[in-house]
Design a protein around this motif. Structure first.
Motif, short mmCIF file in Angstrom:
data_model
loop_
_atom_site.label_atom_id
_atom_site.label_comp_id
_atom_site.label_asym_id
_atom_site.label_seq_id
_atom_site.Cartn_x
_atom_site.Cartn_y
_atom_site.Cartn_z
N ALA A 41 40.45 37.41 25.14
CA ALA A 41 39.72 38.59 25.62
C ALA A 41 39.17 38.33 27.02
N MET A 42 38.79 37.08 27.31
CA MET A 42 38.28 36.75 28.65
C MET A 42 39.39 36.88 29.69
N VAL A 43 40.60 36.50 29.31
CA VAL A 43 41.74 36.67 30.22
C VAL A 43 41.96 38.16 30.46
N GLY A 44 41.90 38.95 29.39
CA GLY A 44 42.05 40.40 29.52
C GLY A 44 40.95 41.01 30.37
N ARG A 45 39.74 40.52 30.22
CA ARG A 45 38.62 41.02 31.02
C ARG A 45 38.87 40.72 32.50
N ILE A 47 41.77 40.12 34.03
CA ILE A 47 42.88 40.95 34.51
C ILE A 47 42.45 42.41 34.62
N GLY A 48 41.64 42.86 33.69
CA GLY A 48 41.17 44.23 33.70
C GLY A 48 40.34 44.60 34.91
N HIS A 49 39.80 43.61 35.57
CA HIS A 49 39.02 43.85 36.79
C HIS A 49 39.90 43.87 38.05
N PHE A 50 41.15 43.45 37.93
CA PHE A 50 42.05 43.43 39.10
C PHE A 50 42.18 44.80 39.76
N PRO A 51 42.41 45.88 39.00
CA PRO A 51 42.57 47.19 39.66
C PRO A 51 41.32 47.62 40.45
N ARG A 52 40.20 47.03 40.12
CA ARG A 52 38.95 47.31 40.84
C ARG A 52 38.78 46.41 42.05
N GLY A 53 39.78 45.55 42.29
CA GLY A 53 39.73 44.65 43.43
C GLY A 53 38.87 43.43 43.18
N ARG A 54 38.58 43.15 41.93
CA ARG A 54 37.72 42.00 41.60
C ARG A 54 38.58 40.91 40.97
N PHE A 55 38.74 39.80 41.68
CA PHE A 55 39.58 38.70 41.22
C PHE A 55 38.78 37.45 40.89
N PHE A 56 37.55 37.40 41.38
CA PHE A 56 36.68 36.24 41.16
C PHE A 56 35.35 36.71 40.58
N HIS A 57 34.83 35.94 39.64
CA HIS A 57 33.58 36.27 38.98
C HIS A 57 32.66 35.06 39.02
N ALA A 58 31.37 35.31 39.00
CA ALA A 58 30.41 34.20 38.89
C ALA A 58 30.51 33.58 37.50
N ILE A 60 32.86 34.85 33.92
CA ILE A 60 33.65 35.90 33.27
C ILE A 60 32.97 36.40 31.99
N GLY A 61 32.22 35.56 31.33
CA GLY A 61 31.55 35.95 30.10
C GLY A 61 30.48 37.02 30.30
N THR A 62 29.95 37.10 31.50
CA THR A 62 28.91 38.10 31.78
C THR A 62 29.46 39.29 32.57
N ALA A 63 30.75 39.26 32.87
CA ALA A 63 31.37 40.38 33.60
C ALA A 63 31.43 41.61 32.71
N GLU A 64 31.50 42.77 33.32
CA GLU A 64 31.57 44.03 32.58
C GLU A 64 32.77 44.01 31.63
N LEU A 65 32.54 44.47 30.39
CA LEU A 65 33.61 44.56 29.40
C LEU A 65 34.70 45.52 29.87
#
Length: 171
Positions: A41-45, A47-58, A60-65
């Motif tokens: 699910a973390m991998v999906g999260r 990848i799911g942020h890619f269309p929003r232009g977000r490739f890096f996270h502080a 991933i566990g706290t990133a938007e579902l």
């Protein structure tokens, strides 16, 4: 016989088989040694942020579902396994898959650990090769074990495909 069809039937079959063996290894580790595996699910999260232009996270566990993140992660996992199998066949030549040898498959599997070390883990906020995690060496060894099992899977799946799909029958 269509050479391109032969290549892709073998790549898809080998990729799915090798990824399945990798997953069986993860289940074994979890059941016997209580070692958790990657939450797809973390991998999906991620990848799911890619269309929003977000490739890096502080982190991933706290990133938007992301809706459907677990399914996205599992599909990506098997898609990447297929892509890696295609890479092995492109490197070795599809003829290698007719009579596979173990060393190229395992070596290629080990080399694929570069993907999580250099792409996924930094994208998750874990740093290069899990350098920002609480136990980076443990994470590194687990990644290396997983990708070695994928390499074993590449060989086993290729061997099975060489028996089940004789040369000239994949068209």
């Amino acid at each position: 016989m269509n050479d391109m069809m032969d290549f892709w039937v073998r790549a898809v079959s080998i990729g799915i088989g090798a990824t399945l063996i990798m997953d069986m290894w993860a289940v074994f580790l979890k059941q016997v040694f209580h070692i958790p595996s990657l939450d797809w699910a973390m991998v999906g999260r991620w990848i799911g942020h890619f269309p929003r232009g977000r490739f890096f996270h502080a982190g991933i566990g706290t990133a938007e579902l992301i809706a459907g993140e677990r399914a996205i992660g599992w599909i990506a996992h098997y898609g990447i396994g297929i892509a890696f199998a295609a890479g092995l066949l492109a490197l070795m030549g599809v003829e290698w898959s007719y009579q596979p040898t173990v060393v190229p498959a395992i070596a290629f599997g080990v080399v694929t650990v570069a993907a999580p070390f250099l792409v996924m883990q930094p994208g998750f906020g874990f740093g290069i090769a899990a350098s920002k995690t609480p136990a980076p060496n443990t994470a590194r060894v687990r990644s290396l074990m997983a990708h070695t099992s994928f390499g074993v899977g590449l060989y086993a799946a290729t061997l099975a495909v060489s028996i089940l799909i004789p040369v000239g029958s994949a068209a």
